[in-house]
Design a protein around this motif. Sequence first.
Motif, mmCIF file in Angstrom:
data_model
loop_
_atom_site.group_PDB
_atom_site.id
_atom_site.type_symbol
_atom_site.label_atom_id
_atom_site.label_comp_id
_atom_site.label_asym_id
_atom_site.label_seq_id
_atom_site.Cartn_x
_atom_site.Cartn_y
_atom_site.Cartn_z
ATOM 1 N N HIS A 276 0.830 -1.209 0.000
ATOM 2 C CA HIS A 276 0.000 0.000 0.000
ATOM 3 C C HIS A 276 0.864 1.258 0.000
ATOM 4 C CE1 HIS A 276 -2.963 2.978 1.315
ATOM 5 N NE2 HIS A 276 -3.884 2.129 0.909
ATOM 6 N N CYS B 290 2.365 1.768 -3.434
ATOM 7 C CA CYS B 290 1.351 2.284 -4.359
ATOM 8 C C CYS B 290 1.131 3.779 -4.154
ATOM 9 C CB CYS B 290 0.019 1.549 -4.148
ATOM 10 S SG CYS B 290 -0.043 -0.146 -4.772
ATOM 11 N N TRP C 277 1.281 -3.117 -12.036
ATOM 12 C CA TRP C 277 0.593 -2.142 -11.190
ATOM 13 C C TRP C 277 -0.720 -2.694 -10.637
ATOM 14 C CZ3 TRP C 277 0.561 1.511 -7.960
ATOM 15 C CH2 TRP C 277 -0.497 2.426 -7.821
ATOM 16 N N GLN D 79 -1.650 -3.150 -6.615
ATOM 17 C CA GLN D 79 -2.822 -2.523 -6.009
ATOM 18 C C GLN D 79 -3.670 -3.548 -5.273
ATOM 19 O OE1 GLN D 79 -4.817 0.956 -8.288
ATOM 20 N NE2 GLN D 79 -3.967 -0.364 -9.886
ATOM 21 N N PHE E 87 -5.359 -1.295 -2.371
ATOM 22 C CA PHE E 87 -5.152 0.134 -2.611
ATOM 23 C C PHE E 87 -6.253 0.738 -3.455
ATOM 24 C CE2 PHE E 87 -3.244 3.718 -4.951
ATOM 25 C CZ PHE E 87 -2.793 4.480 -3.881
ATOM 26 N N SER F 30 -7.042 4.691 -4.634
ATOM 27 C CA SER F 30 -6.407 6.010 -4.614
ATOM 28 C C SER F 30 -7.343 7.146 -4.218
ATOM 29 C CB SER F 30 -5.800 6.326 -5.986
ATOM 30 O OG SER F 30 -6.828 6.398 -6.974
#
Length: 244
Positions: free
Chosen positions: A160, A163, A225, A229, A234, A236
Motif C-alpha cells: 500500500h 502504491c 501495477w 494494487q 489500494f 487512490s
Amino acid sequence: MPTALPPHTYLMIRKIESNYTLTSEEKLTLQKLPVQTVDVKPGQDIVKMGDQPTQCCLLLEGFSCVYKLTLEGKRQIMALHIPGDMPDLQSLHLQVIDINIASLSPCKLGFIQHRDLHLLFEQHPRLITPFWHETLVDASIFREWLLNVGQREGYSRIAHVICELLLRLKAVGLVEGNSFHMPISQAELADATGMTPVHVNRVLQSLRNNGLIHTNRRQIIIPDWQKLQEAGEFDSLYLHLKND
C-alpha cells in the motif's frame, strides 16, 4: 524541470495544478513568493513538537517524515513527504506544533514566512483553496495510514505504501514509467508500518519473489501495477488526485 522557473515555483505550481488550474497572474505571484532555501542532512529535525514556527517549509528535494515518539523513545512515522509537499502548513493557524518533522534523506527545503503566505491569500483569495486542499489531503492520508497500520497484514501494508508513493511522485513528475527513487531504509519503513525491520525485509523479499516489485538499490520498479494494487488493497480515492 523547466529552466525558466526556480525549483520552488515549478514544484508548487505542479502540485497545485494536479487539482486546480492557475491563471497566469497567480503563477507569476507564486513565482515572486520569497523563499529561503536550506540544505539539511538525513535524520535532521526540521520542526520539533512544541515549536512555534513563523514560517512554513516546502520540500524541494528528498524525503521527509512526520513522526511522534513514545515516552520510551519508540518512533511512529505517521506520514511520508515528497518534493512539492508542505508538511507543516497547519502552522499557519496552529500556534504550537504537535508533531515532529525530520529529513529521511538529504533534503533541500524552501522556507516561506507566514506573513508572506497571509499576504498572498489576502491579495489572491482564490489561492486559499489549493493550500487548504493540501491540509485536507494530509488529514485524509493520516486516516488511511491509521487503517493500514491497524488492520492490514504486513504484506498489504508495504504494498500500500509503495502504491501511494508511486501516485504522489507521479503527480509532481518524479516517476519514469512505473519506476521511482525511494530513499527510505528498511528501519524507517518499519517505523512507518508498525513492523520490525526483519519483518519488512521478509515482506520486501516476498513482493520481489511474487513479481510485484523489482528493486535496484533505492529504485523501485513496479512491473504489474494492477497486482500491486490488489496486494495493497489500494484505492487512490483518499489521495484526491485529479488525474491518477
